[in-house]
Design a protein around this motif. Sequence first.
Motif, short mmCIF file in Angstrom:
data_model
loop_
_atom_site.label_atom_id
_atom_site.label_comp_id
_atom_site.label_asym_id
_atom_site.label_seq_id
_atom_site.Cartn_x
_atom_site.Cartn_y
_atom_site.Cartn_z
N ASP A 1 0.93 -1.19 0.13
CA ASP A 1 0.02 0.11 0.07
C ASP A 1 0.70 1.32 -0.10
O ASP A 1 2.11 1.16 -0.02
N ALA A 2 0.05 2.41 0.12
CA ALA A 2 0.99 3.59 -0.19
C ALA A 2 1.99 3.84 1.16
O ALA A 2 2.72 4.65 0.88
N ASP A 3 1.76 3.41 2.20
CA ASP A 3 2.47 3.41 3.25
C ASP A 3 3.98 2.91 3.11
O ASP A 3 4.84 3.25 3.74
N TYR A 4 3.84 1.65 2.23
CA TYR A 4 5.34 1.33 1.83
C TYR A 4 6.09 2.14 0.83
O TYR A 4 7.30 1.80 0.81
N VAL A 5 5.51 2.92 0.07
CA VAL A 5 6.11 3.72 -0.80
C VAL A 5 7.54 4.59 -0.27
O VAL A 5 8.48 4.50 -0.94
N PRO A 6 7.45 5.18 0.48
CA PRO A 6 8.58 5.95 1.28
C PRO A 6 9.62 4.97 1.50
O PRO A 6 10.89 5.42 1.03
N LEU A 7 9.36 3.77 2.18
CA LEU A 7 10.69 2.86 2.37
C LEU A 7 11.03 2.53 1.13
O LEU A 7 12.40 2.47 1.00
N LEU A 8 10.60 2.03 0.02
CA LEU A 8 10.90 1.47 -1.06
C LEU A 8 11.58 2.72 -2.02
O LEU A 8 12.52 2.66 -2.73
N PHE A 9 10.87 4.03 -1.74
CA PHE A 9 11.38 5.14 -2.68
C PHE A 9 12.95 5.56 -2.18
O PHE A 9 13.82 5.53 -3.18
N GLU A 10 13.24 5.38 -0.76
CA GLU A 10 14.44 5.75 -0.42
C GLU A 10 15.48 4.55 -1.12
O GLU A 10 16.66 4.94 -1.48
N ASN A 11 15.22 3.36 -1.09
CA ASN A 11 16.01 2.49 -1.37
C ASN A 11 16.13 2.50 -2.96
O ASN A 11 17.36 2.29 -3.57
N GLU A 12 15.22 2.90 -3.59
CA GLU A 12 15.27 3.16 -5.19
C GLU A 12 16.07 4.29 -5.48
O GLU A 12 17.05 4.35 -6.52
N LEU A 13 16.22 5.41 -4.64
CA LEU A 13 17.14 6.54 -4.93
C LEU A 13 18.64 6.02 -4.62
O LEU A 13 19.41 6.42 -5.43
N ARG A 14 18.77 5.38 -3.87
CA ARG A 14 19.94 4.70 -3.46
C ARG A 14 20.76 3.90 -4.61
O ARG A 14 21.80 3.99 -4.96
N ASP A 15 19.82 3.01 -5.14
CA ASP A 15 19.94 2.27 -6.38
C ASP A 15 20.36 2.93 -7.27
O ASP A 15 21.26 2.64 -8.15
#
Length: 88
Positions: free
Chosen positions: A49-63
């Motif tokens: 859900d939308a609550d997971y997006v910030p956590l995943l977003f940080e990881n995608e930025l670092r990637d």
Amino acid sequence: MIDTGKLNFDALTDIVFDVQRREGYRFELDDIAEIIRYTVRKADLNHKDADYVPLLFENELRDHVMRERINEMGRRNLCATPVCTALA
């Protein structure tokens, strides 16, 4: 499907600034927009859900930063070979 209207864009902005500061990297606005789209799609495909997006977003930025740095090293290595001088 994730409702992007429920995303906290202030929190996502803070994440961008935090990753930029920690990594010493400046993101282009187009890259940020594409990474957000990719993150939302990835979270949606994984039934998050939308609550997971910030956590995943940080990881995608670092990637993204890691991929850019790897590509830069590849370009430098290429220019240290006769192939690069042949292309010039």
